[in-house]
Design a protein around this motif. Structure first.
Motif, mmCIF file in Angstrom:
data_model
loop_
_atom_site.group_PDB
_atom_site.id
_atom_site.type_symbol
_atom_site.label_atom_id
_atom_site.label_comp_id
_atom_site.label_asym_id
_atom_site.label_seq_id
_atom_site.Cartn_x
_atom_site.Cartn_y
_atom_site.Cartn_z
ATOM 1 N N UNK A 149 5.490 6.592 -10.205
ATOM 2 C CA UNK A 149 5.272 7.681 -9.247
ATOM 3 C C UNK A 149 4.438 7.213 -8.065
ATOM 4 N N UNK A 150 3.401 6.460 -8.357
ATOM 5 C CA UNK A 150 2.530 5.942 -7.311
ATOM 6 C C UNK A 150 3.301 5.044 -6.343
ATOM 7 N N UNK A 151 4.162 4.201 -6.872
ATOM 8 C CA UNK A 151 4.952 3.307 -6.035
ATOM 9 C C UNK A 151 5.887 4.086 -5.118
ATOM 10 N N UNK A 152 6.515 5.109 -5.679
ATOM 11 C CA UNK A 152 7.417 5.943 -4.873
ATOM 12 C C UNK A 152 6.656 6.638 -3.753
ATOM 13 N N UNK A 153 5.498 7.197 -4.072
ATOM 14 C CA UNK A 153 4.688 7.890 -3.071
ATOM 15 C C UNK A 153 4.259 6.921 -1.976
ATOM 16 N N UNK A 154 3.839 5.724 -2.365
ATOM 17 C CA UNK A 154 3.405 4.731 -1.384
ATOM 18 C C UNK A 154 4.537 4.392 -0.412
ATOM 19 N N UNK A 155 5.696 4.041 -0.954
ATOM 20 C CA UNK A 155 6.821 3.657 -0.087
ATOM 21 C C UNK A 155 7.283 4.822 0.784
ATOM 22 N N UNK A 156 7.314 6.025 0.228
ATOM 23 C CA UNK A 156 7.704 7.195 1.013
ATOM 24 C C UNK A 156 6.695 7.483 2.125
#
Length: 152
Positions: free
Chosen positions: A121-128
């Motif tokens: 989830x953290x990775x997705x939020x960062x890239x988004x």
């Protein structure tokens, strides 16, 4: 098991020759031989290329005590995606995000599956977030098209 032993064992498990690994990574056969047989340690960029070609994590290759080839592989992929999309600065920021998030779990009681969900989830939020900032602040003529698939 050493770095070289892990590379050789994984390569052979995939029925891959040194020549095939050399072609996939752009690393010479001679260099691969020295890594596997003589215990020479490659530079970081070559470690990442080898890990990617063998579909194992950098952590697995670098930690002589690690037995799980996929340990932290999602984090390697996250940093690579950040580098591909946002350059070396994005990769450095992604590494920092991983480091700081990992500190949250030091000594904690969270199981590995829960940590995995959190990191994903953290990775997705960062890239988004990086993409949203790019869309908002970069003039259209300088924007790269986003390669990431938003269906996850």
């Amino acid at each position: 098991m050493t770095f070289g032993e892990k590379v050789k064992e994984t390569r052979l498990a995939l029925n891959m020759s040194q020549a095939e690994l050399a072609q996939l990574t752009g690393i010479s056969e001679r260099s691969l031989y020295t890594y596997e047989q003589l215990g020479t340690m490659p530079r970081t960029s070559n470690i990442k290329k080898i890990a990617s070609a063998l579909k194992v994590s950098v952590t697995y290759l670098m930690d002589k005590d690690e037995t799980d080839p996929e340990k932290h592989i999602e984090q390697d992929e996250f940093v690579k995606a950040a580098r591909d999309e946002f350059g070396s600065k994005g990769a450095k920021e992604a590494q920092e995000v991983i480091h700081r998030a990992g500190a949250l779990f030091a000594g904690g009681e969270l199981d590995e599956e829960a940590k995995e969900v959190f990191f994903q989830s953290l990775m997705e939020v960062y890239l988004d977030s990086k993409q949203a900032a790019r869309d908002k602040f970069t003039p259209k003529k300088y924007r790269k098209s986003r390669k990431r698939n938003s269906e996850s």
